[in-house]
Design an enzyme around this catalytic site. Structure first.
Site, PDB file in Angstrom:
ATOM      1  N   GLU A  56       5.336  47.961   5.200  1.00 32.91           N
ATOM      2  CA  GLU A  56       5.121  48.852   6.340  1.00 32.91           C
ATOM      3  C   GLU A  56       6.403  49.053   7.148  1.00 32.91           C
ATOM      4  O   GLU A  56       6.721  50.168   7.570  1.00 32.91           O
ATOM      5  CB  GLU A  56       4.023  48.289   7.262  1.00 32.91           C
ATOM      6  CG  GLU A  56       2.665  48.129   6.578  1.00 32.91           C
ATOM      7  CD  GLU A  56       2.473  46.741   6.008  1.00 32.91           C
ATOM      8  OE1 GLU A  56       1.346  46.209   6.146  1.00 32.91           O
ATOM      9  OE2 GLU A  56       3.424  46.166   5.436  1.00 32.91           O
ATOM     10  N   ALA A 164       4.622  18.703 -32.073  1.00 32.24           N
ATOM     11  CA  ALA A 164       5.790  17.928 -32.468  1.00 32.24           C
ATOM     12  C   ALA A 164       5.517  17.263 -33.811  1.00 32.24           C
ATOM     13  O   ALA A 164       4.365  17.144 -34.241  1.00 32.24           O
ATOM     14  CB  ALA A 164       6.119  16.869 -31.415  1.00 32.24           C
ATOM     15  N   SER A 170      10.581  18.126 -31.645  1.00 29.32           N
ATOM     16  CA  SER A 170       9.817  19.366 -31.444  1.00 29.32           C
ATOM     17  C   SER A 170      10.698  20.608 -31.374  1.00 29.32           C
ATOM     18  O   SER A 170      10.175  21.712 -31.186  1.00 29.32           O
ATOM     19  CB  SER A 170       8.993  19.263 -30.155  1.00 29.32           C
ATOM     20  OG  SER A 170       9.845  19.080 -29.025  1.00 29.32           O
ATOM     21  N   THR A 198       7.811  13.928 -20.616  1.00 22.06           N
ATOM     22  CA  THR A 198       8.561  15.025 -21.218  1.00 22.06           C
ATOM     23  C   THR A 198      10.012  14.992 -20.776  1.00 22.06           C
ATOM     24  O   THR A 198      10.926  15.223 -21.573  1.00 22.06           O
ATOM     25  CB  THR A 198       7.916  16.373 -20.841  1.00 22.06           C
ATOM     26  OG1 THR A 198       6.601  16.440 -21.384  1.00 22.06           O
ATOM     27  CG2 THR A 198       8.730  17.537 -21.368  1.00 22.06           C
ATOM     28  N   PRO A 272       1.187  17.283 -23.976  1.00 27.23           N
ATOM     29  CA  PRO A 272      -0.268  17.393 -24.125  1.00 27.23           C
ATOM     30  C   PRO A 272      -1.064  16.692 -23.028  1.00 27.23           C
ATOM     31  O   PRO A 272      -2.160  17.121 -22.706  1.00 27.23           O
ATOM     32  CB  PRO A 272      -0.529  16.764 -25.501  1.00 27.23           C
ATOM     33  CG  PRO A 272       0.676  15.935 -25.791  1.00 27.23           C
ATOM     34  CD  PRO A 272       1.819  16.629 -25.142  1.00 27.23           C
TER      35      PRO A 272
END
Length: 352
Positions: A56, A164, A170, A198, A272
């Site tokens: 606006e 993996a 992986s 991870t 996972p």
């Protein structure tokens, strides 16, 4: 012709303007047009990101005198002071004669702009192309309504569901085209979630990069889910956004904290354990699934236990996108909006 129908054409233009704005940054994509007494568009505006003028205000800056004009805006004008002032007050001060908007602002703090406009004697028309605007803003609207971010869960696997090999390696299951799409999806997210497992196993950078490896302008905030800290030498410490270590596995706590930080879109790219936890607890709003035409076998599944005891409770997705990326395939799926059934804390086994 009804009042809402009268403003459908300019609202479509406002929606076209809205998509020029960024998906990330915590604020919604909003467009606005100003109409003269004959219904002609005399100014246009859209929101370009956090800290910039709202749609606006952007439109008002294009005219020297807005008295008596009609503002057509995709979202109810805000009624609070954040990084910028309230749009409702700016419209009132400019002498706007009428306001038409598509969807109400669900924010407890930012909402109620329509009431403020009406209080000032400005006629307000609401619900113009409501469904179209709802579809455009749905992730942001749902994040505001629920008090937690919109969550996209991503994984890449072989056709037999492995993320993996048996030894844990992986890289890379999918090819370059699929990996580039992941980078683009990262750039469309406010934050990216991974588990500490991870980080310890792969030491990812979690940046969003272009074809040549360059950093894209928009970068997600890396969020590490888990009670353990990450090493001082982890690559995430060099991320341009820094890194947030949650020191908890409670996703409910994490998502609500992220919402308070202004995070509205989250990309879950963990192993996972974290991925399964987000799905099992009902947090997954979208699925970004990458499948490689390969087989690995073995125990390293992309998804673990979801707490589904029988076929009666199967979680079915509605796949709305199927795309071939090189030799790989990308599937985008959505589920019905639902609140998490219970808190779910991930275990220390495999990712946290």
């Amino acid at each position: 012709m009804s009042e809402t129908q009268r403003y459908e054409a300019p609202m479509r233009r406002a929606l076209d303007l809205a998509v020029r704005g960024p998906l990330v940054g915590g604020n919604p994509q909003v467009g606005c047009v100003l109409l003269d007494a004959d219904g002609r568009i005399v100014a246009e505006g859209w929101h370009r990101g956090a800290g910039t003028p709202h749609a606006e205000i952007d439109a008002l800056s294009q005219v020297t005198d807005a008295a008596g004009l009609t503002a057509v805006v995709t979202l109810e004008p805000c009624n609070h002071t954040g990084r910028t002032g309230p749009c409702s007050e700016a419209l009132i001060a400019a002498g706007i004669g009428k306001v038409a908007f598509a969807v109400p602002d669900p924010g407890a703090v930012s909402g109620h702009g329509a009431a403020r406009l009406a209080e000032a004697g400005i006629p307000v028309v609401h619900g113009v192309l409501h469904d179209e605007a709802e579809a455009l803003l749905h992730p942001w609207l749902e994040a505001m309504r629920r008090g937690r971010p919109w969550v996209v869960v991503k994984w890449a696997s072989t056709l037999d569901g492995r993320a993996a090999a048996a030894d844990g390696s992986s890289q890379w299951i999918t090819g370059a085209a699929a990996r580039q799409k992941v980078h683009e999806q990262r750039a469309q997210s406010d934050a990216i979630l991974v588990g500490t497992g991870t980080v310890l196993a792969d030491d990812p950078s979690l940046t969003a990069r272009g074809d040549a490896g360059e950093l894209l302008p928009a970068q997600p905030l890396p969020v590490v889910v888990g009670e353990r800290g990450i090493p001082a030498g982890a690559a995430l410490h060099a991320h341009p956004r820094g890194v947030l270590e949650t020191r908890t596995r409670d996703l409910d706590v994490i998502f609500r904290d992220l919402h308070e930080r202004g995070i509205r879109r989250v990309y879950v790219e963990g192993g996972p354990t974290l991925t399964s936890a987000a799905i099992a607890a009902g947090y997954a709003d979208e699925y970004a699934i990458y499948l490689a035409p390969a087989l690995l076998g073995g125990p390293k599944l992309a998804i673990g236990d979801l707490g589904i005891p029988s076929m009666d409770a199967i979680l079915r997705l509605r796949v709305d996108t199927v795309e071939q990326l090189g030799d790989d395939w990308y599937f985008h799926g959505v589920v019905s909006t639902r609140e998490p059934s219970a808190r779910y804390s991930t275990t220390e086994n495999g990712g946290n």
